[in-house]
Design an enzyme around this catalytic site. Sequence first.
Site, PDB file in Angstrom:
ATOM      1  N   THR A 273      21.995   2.867   2.129  1.00 55.41           N
ATOM      2  CA  THR A 273      22.844   4.065   2.183  1.00 55.41           C
ATOM      3  C   THR A 273      22.401   4.988   0.960  1.00 55.41           C
ATOM      4  O   THR A 273      21.739   4.488   0.216  1.00 55.41           O
ATOM      5  CB  THR A 273      24.406   3.969   1.784  1.00 55.41           C
ATOM      6  N   HIS A 274      22.171   6.534   1.330  1.00 57.94           N
ATOM      7  CA  HIS A 274      21.515   7.322   0.341  1.00 57.94           C
ATOM      8  C   HIS A 274      20.310   7.112   0.077  1.00 57.94           C
ATOM      9  O   HIS A 274      19.553   7.187  -0.748  1.00 57.94           O
ATOM     10  CB  HIS A 274      22.281   7.240  -0.983  1.00 57.94           C
TER      11      HIS A 274
ATOM     12  N   LYS B  74      18.383  28.667  32.664  1.00 59.75           N
ATOM     13  CA  LYS B  74      17.446  27.715  33.083  1.00 59.75           C
ATOM     14  C   LYS B  74      16.327  27.252  32.124  1.00 59.75           C
ATOM     15  O   LYS B  74      16.151  26.139  31.954  1.00 59.75           O
ATOM     16  CB  LYS B  74      16.967  28.222  34.607  1.00 59.75           C
TER      17      LYS B  74
ATOM     18  N   GLU C 284       6.565  11.334  14.937  1.00 62.77           N
ATOM     19  CA  GLU C 284       6.718  12.523  14.410  1.00 62.77           C
ATOM     20  C   GLU C 284       6.964  13.743  15.262  1.00 62.77           C
ATOM     21  O   GLU C 284       7.887  14.603  14.883  1.00 62.77           O
ATOM     22  CB  GLU C 284       5.457  12.759  13.691  1.00 62.77           C
TER      23      GLU C 284
ATOM     24  N   LYS D  99      -6.838   6.269   8.801  1.00 62.48           N
ATOM     25  CA  LYS D  99      -5.554   6.776   8.766  1.00 62.48           C
ATOM     26  C   LYS D  99      -5.110   6.429  10.363  1.00 62.48           C
ATOM     27  O   LYS D  99      -5.689   6.328  11.327  1.00 62.48           O
ATOM     28  CB  LYS D  99      -5.561   8.157   8.871  1.00 62.48           C
TER      29      LYS D  99
ATOM     30  N   GLN E 150      20.770  34.019  34.307  1.00 57.42           N
ATOM     31  CA  GLN E 150      19.502  33.570  34.782  1.00 57.42           C
ATOM     32  C   GLN E 150      18.597  33.026  33.649  1.00 57.42           C
ATOM     33  O   GLN E 150      17.810  32.146  33.789  1.00 57.42           O
ATOM     34  CB  GLN E 150      18.633  34.907  35.243  1.00 57.42           C
TER      35      GLN E 150
ATOM     36  N   SER F  22      -7.083  10.594  12.190  1.00 60.85           N
ATOM     37  CA  SER F  22      -7.368  11.573  11.624  1.00 60.85           C
ATOM     38  C   SER F  22      -8.594  11.990  11.918  1.00 60.85           C
ATOM     39  O   SER F  22      -9.703  11.438  11.964  1.00 60.85           O
ATOM     40  CB  SER F  22      -7.112  11.390   9.872  1.00 60.85           C
TER      41      SER F  22
ATOM     42  N   ASN G 113      25.401  33.803  44.055  1.00 66.65           N
ATOM     43  CA  ASN G 113      26.082  33.367  42.784  1.00 66.65           C
ATOM     44  C   ASN G 113      26.455  31.797  42.950  1.00 66.65           C
ATOM     45  O   ASN G 113      26.097  31.137  42.148  1.00 66.65           O
ATOM     46  CB  ASN G 113      27.168  34.350  42.602  1.00 66.65           C
TER      47      ASN G 113
END
Length: 476
Positions: free
Chosen positions: A156-157, A326, A291, A284, A323, A278, A111
């Site tokens: 903002t927004h 982890k 991402e 692309k 246990q 792509s 322990n």
Amino acid sequence: MATPSRSGVFTQATDRRVERFTESISFDRRLYAHDIQGSTAHAQMLAEVGVLTPHERDQICATLQQIGKEIEHDVFPFSIALEDIHMHIEQALIERLGDVGRKLHTGRSRNDQVATDLRLWVRDALDRIKDGLENLQRAFFDRCEGDFEVILPGYTHMQRAQPVLAPHYWLAYCEKLARDIDRVKDCRKRTNVCSLGAAALAGTTLPIDRHDVMQRLKFDSVAGNSLDVSSDRDFVVESAFVLSLIAAHLSTWAEEWILWSTAEFNFLKLPHEFCTGSSIMPQKINPDVLELTRGKSARVIGHLQTLLVLIKGLPLAYNRDLQEDKPPLFDSFETVELCLELAAPLVAGAKLNREGIAAKLDRGYLDATTLMEYLIQKGIAQRTAHHLVGSLVNQAMQQGVSLAELPLETLQAAHPDLDESVREILGVDKAVAAFRSYGSTAPSEVRRQIEIWRSRLYQTDPAVLKSDEGAITLEK
């Protein structure tokens, strides 16, 4: 073969299905170096208090180092029958040293041993996270001088709000990461506590010296209550929280840069070595690293919830549920480390599309707030000035022009105090130059902040800058 953890009380061998169900060696083997580190310190302490002879201590320590090298070189045999890394190392010690090996576990339990190993591992992992955060800070900071003249629209927004200098934006992330570093340091303090010697839950009758072990393992203090030691996973949960907030900050940055790299924004060109293509569309250039950074934050945040739910119903002291702490902890650290490793070179390699930004900078009436504050300085109440500027913005929108392009008669029709001097603050460049407050995007203030960050990140001597108010001493 009897394992060290299986006493004579048992009359039947462990069911193989139970072995598969209870094993943790598949994920806790990464603790091997810290287990050997803790066991070596424990053996040295046992010799100091007379439980081991100096010869026995030397035998145990040398054999532990040999076992560690075998694990490191992937020539050490693992088996689910031995459950975890602690049993593997101890069993190997017993096989090689006989009764001398059996003496190592004197005065401790699995322990407190597990708790100690995990604290040592988390301590090292936190140090690596701190290094990664500092590298990312430097990557943002190192852009400041080269991008100093670039003005960005602040949002903002997700609507254009006010203009900001590019280095003001870079330093905003330095500030976020600084708070992350502070949390890492604070978490390390509560992690760096010696659990070893608390034994199963009540301590031991043997004359061990826990402070000796503390010093050998470079812990800051010794855990004060043996009953608490076995159940305490606060440092695990706190680490997961710290990592979750770091992941959230990285996700915010990734989201912004994903948007900025689109044709619609056209603010940023990402380094191609951090992008993918792509399978069907040859044109692309996909921001996959960004991402995945955004996506992996969900895993880290989810692990925090897992750990909180894991501990919420556990009575004192140790329960085998622990246990399961982890896998989420290890994955959180590894995920954030990897994100930080990629973030720094990505930040350093990206290029602002200055022409694209400048071409659209007059959109959104970014100087409207500056105009409102100009009126306030003329003695007009804030709410009145706010309404007046709103009506002027509406007129400019109807005419398809900027505020700076409105005729003077239109401005004076809104309020007679609007004279030719208003031209000194209209337009994005002039609006940025008009800022004054501490911590703002004013060029002089951003320059001051750059010098502060230079001192913090590169340990340069504090500088003194001149301002309208006199000398500004920069603090480290």
